[in-house]
Design a protein around this motif. Structure first.
Motif, short mmCIF file in Angstrom:
data_model
loop_
_atom_site.label_atom_id
_atom_site.label_comp_id
_atom_site.label_asym_id
_atom_site.label_seq_id
_atom_site.Cartn_x
_atom_site.Cartn_y
_atom_site.Cartn_z
N HIS A 195 -22.43 17.18 28.36
CA HIS A 195 -22.98 17.47 29.69
C HIS A 195 -22.61 18.88 30.14
O HIS A 195 -22.00 19.09 31.20
N HIS A 224 -29.38 14.91 26.37
CA HIS A 224 -28.96 15.51 27.65
C HIS A 224 -27.68 16.33 27.44
O HIS A 224 -26.90 16.51 28.37
N HIS A 241 -30.24 8.40 37.66
CA HIS A 241 -29.05 8.41 36.80
C HIS A 241 -28.59 6.96 36.64
O HIS A 241 -28.28 6.32 37.66
N ASP A 276 -30.75 9.79 33.44
CA ASP A 276 -29.82 10.73 32.81
C ASP A 276 -28.38 10.21 32.86
O ASP A 276 -28.04 9.37 33.69
N ASP A 277 -27.57 10.78 32.00
CA ASP A 277 -26.09 10.70 32.04
C ASP A 277 -25.50 9.45 31.40
O ASP A 277 -24.28 9.35 31.27
#
Ligand SMILES: [Zn+2]
Length: 247
Positions: free
Chosen positions: A101, A97, A188, A46-47
């Motif tokens: 955020h 995602h 991440h 993620d991210d």
């Protein structure tokens, strides 16, 4: 014969050391039979994308021919378009995602579409039309998010808490102590320690006979039909949630 062919086709998308039994008839050619499906997991990140760490992760995954799933933050895409194209080219699954955020629960319909729809449009213009499965930030979703998702929702069954520990050995240990067949593992890809930890996990699990698949491939392999709005924590029956309320 048909089921054998289908099993073979599924196996070929997986990255692993397949268990094989070879038999060589006298004077004949060796034949290779593929045994039972090995334990298979999906590693997810993620991210990102982030130029330095994501590029190094892609290099390491390519060396091992291991596919992963990336849930991208839309606002990071514009400066890293080539990295995103590379992910798709190298067989990784790409998902949403959120653009900024943000928490997706409690949004108006127009705010939800302004964020998630904006990232989907970005990805479609970069990669062509696709499904772009959803991972809501923080794992926060409810029935409204489920109804609006427009794609399967992916959570996780193994949380490395890599954002907190920033230590590759700790991250790898946390996974290797609990991993099971069908797990979806959360990392991440914006920290060097997470990239190092993930690669330690990959090498250790390959040595244990595990295979790796994208989330989409993993569900298909386990005979699970992915449905829009359903939440998947793992590719096991107890990991499938028609209703989910965690926020
Ligand atoms: Zn996140």
């Amino acid at each position: 014969m048909r089921w054998k062919k289908r099993a073979l086709a599924l196996m070929l998308v997986l990255a692993c050391l397949l268990p094989r039994r070879e038999s060589v008839p006298a004077g004949g050619r060796a034949t290779v039979e593929i045994g039972e499906t090995p334990p298979t997991v999906a590693i997810t990140f993620d991210d990102g994308p982030k130029a330095s760490t994501t590029a190094r992760l892609l290099d390491e995954l390519a060396l091992r021919e291991v596919p992963a799933t990336f849930f991208l933050v839309g606002r990071e895409i514009a400066d890293n378009e080539e990295l995103v194209r590379r992910m798709a080219r190298e067989g990784h699954q790409i998902g949403v995602h959120s653009y900024a955020h943000i928490r997706l629960t409690g949004l108006s319909r127009s705010d939800f579409d302004a964020d998630v729809g904006r990232e989907r449009a970005q990805l479609s213009s970069l990669l062509g039309e696709g499904e772009f499965w959803l991972r809501p930030p923080y794992g926060w979703a409810d029935s409204t998010v489920q109804a609006r998702a427009g794609a399967p929702i992916v959570m996780w069954s193994v949380d490395t808490e890599d954002w907190k520990y920033r230590d590759a050995g700790h991250i790898a240990g946390a996974v290797l102590g609990q991993v099971q067949d069908g797990d979806i593992i959360l990392f991440h890809d914006i920290y060097d320690s997470s990239v190092d930890g993930a690669i330690q996990v990959v090498d250790a699990l390959l040595a244990r006979g595990y295979c790796f698949a994208t989330v989409e491939q993993l569900l298909a392999l386990k005979g699970i039909r992915a449905e829009n709005g359903t939440v998947y924590r793992s590719a096991r029956p107890e990991g499938i949630f028609k209703t989910w309320d965690f926020q």
